[in-house]
Motif scaffolding. Structure first.
Motif, short mmCIF file in Angstrom:
data_model
loop_
_atom_site.label_atom_id
_atom_site.label_comp_id
_atom_site.label_asym_id
_atom_site.label_seq_id
_atom_site.Cartn_x
_atom_site.Cartn_y
_atom_site.Cartn_z
N UNK A 133 2.23 -0.06 58.25
CA UNK A 133 1.95 -0.57 59.59
C UNK A 133 3.23 -1.12 60.21
N UNK A 134 3.47 -0.80 61.48
CA UNK A 134 4.73 -1.12 62.13
C UNK A 134 4.51 -1.80 63.48
N UNK A 135 5.55 -2.50 63.90
CA UNK A 135 5.70 -2.93 65.29
C UNK A 135 6.62 -1.90 65.92
N UNK A 136 6.22 -1.34 67.04
CA UNK A 136 7.00 -0.28 67.69
C UNK A 136 7.18 -0.64 69.15
N UNK A 137 8.44 -0.66 69.58
CA UNK A 137 8.79 -1.03 70.95
C UNK A 137 9.59 0.09 71.60
N UNK A 179 11.65 -5.57 66.34
CA UNK A 179 11.49 -4.24 66.94
C UNK A 179 11.97 -4.24 68.39
N UNK A 180 11.71 -5.32 69.11
CA UNK A 180 12.18 -5.43 70.49
C UNK A 180 13.71 -5.49 70.53
N UNK A 230 16.53 0.96 65.10
CA UNK A 230 16.61 1.15 66.54
C UNK A 230 17.38 2.41 66.87
N UNK A 231 16.82 3.26 67.71
CA UNK A 231 17.49 4.50 68.11
C UNK A 231 17.50 4.62 69.62
N UNK A 232 18.62 5.10 70.18
CA UNK A 232 18.64 5.33 71.62
C UNK A 232 17.81 6.57 71.96
N UNK A 284 12.57 0.84 69.05
CA UNK A 284 12.82 -0.06 67.94
C UNK A 284 11.58 -0.18 67.09
N UNK A 285 11.77 -0.12 65.77
CA UNK A 285 10.66 -0.18 64.84
C UNK A 285 10.96 -1.22 63.78
#
Length: 141
Positions: free
Chosen positions: A32-36, A61-62, A100-102, A114-115
């Motif tokens: 389970x993840x936080x995804x922004x 993630x943010x 984090x990926x652009x 961002x994860x």
């Protein structure tokens, strides 16, 4: 002299599509993840805290999404000698943590994903799933 220029913008529909695929991938690996997802100015377009994701990973993630969009490169590539200074100068919003990926199209950064809540490698894999869902360029080796 021109006073304007055309630009690419990430749509909310693309952000939601990327978010949905990231969630599906996180579920498939059982993490389970936080995804922004943010736009090129670091403005929030989409976010989810999956059931069971770590509470404080919401913040990381943010920060990962904002850092990736701001620096137009994956997180963890910042110069370690500047890491603390950049975090302070950025009001704590910049991080060098993996995940984090652009979001890049035709060489132009339109945002960041961002994860956070898994290992660094798991966070990157989930972020890559988000990029693949919308056909964005992947800068991970």
């Amino acid at each position: 002299m021109s006073v304007t220029k055309p630009s690419l913008k990430l749509t909310h529909a693309a952000a939601l599509k990327a978010l949905a695929e990231a969630v599906a991938y996180a579920e498939s690996i059982g993490v389970p993840q936080n995804i922004t997802i943010v736009d090129d100015g670091g403005n929030l377009l989409a976010f989810i805290r999956m059931d069971g994701a770590k509470l404080l990973s919401r913040e990381t993630s943010m920060s990962k999404a904002i850092t990736a969009a701001s620096h137009r490169q994956p997180t963890s590539r910042l110069d370690p000698a500047l890491e603390l200074k950049l975090a302070i100068a950025g009001g704590g919003r910049l991080t060098n943590l993996e995940g984090g990926l652009p979001i890049i199209f035709d060489g132009i950064c339109v945002g960041g994903v961002g994860v956070g809540s898994g290992t660094g490698l798991q966070d990157i894999e989930v972020a890559r799933a988000a990029l693949a869902a919308i056909g964005a360029e992947d800068q991970q080796p």
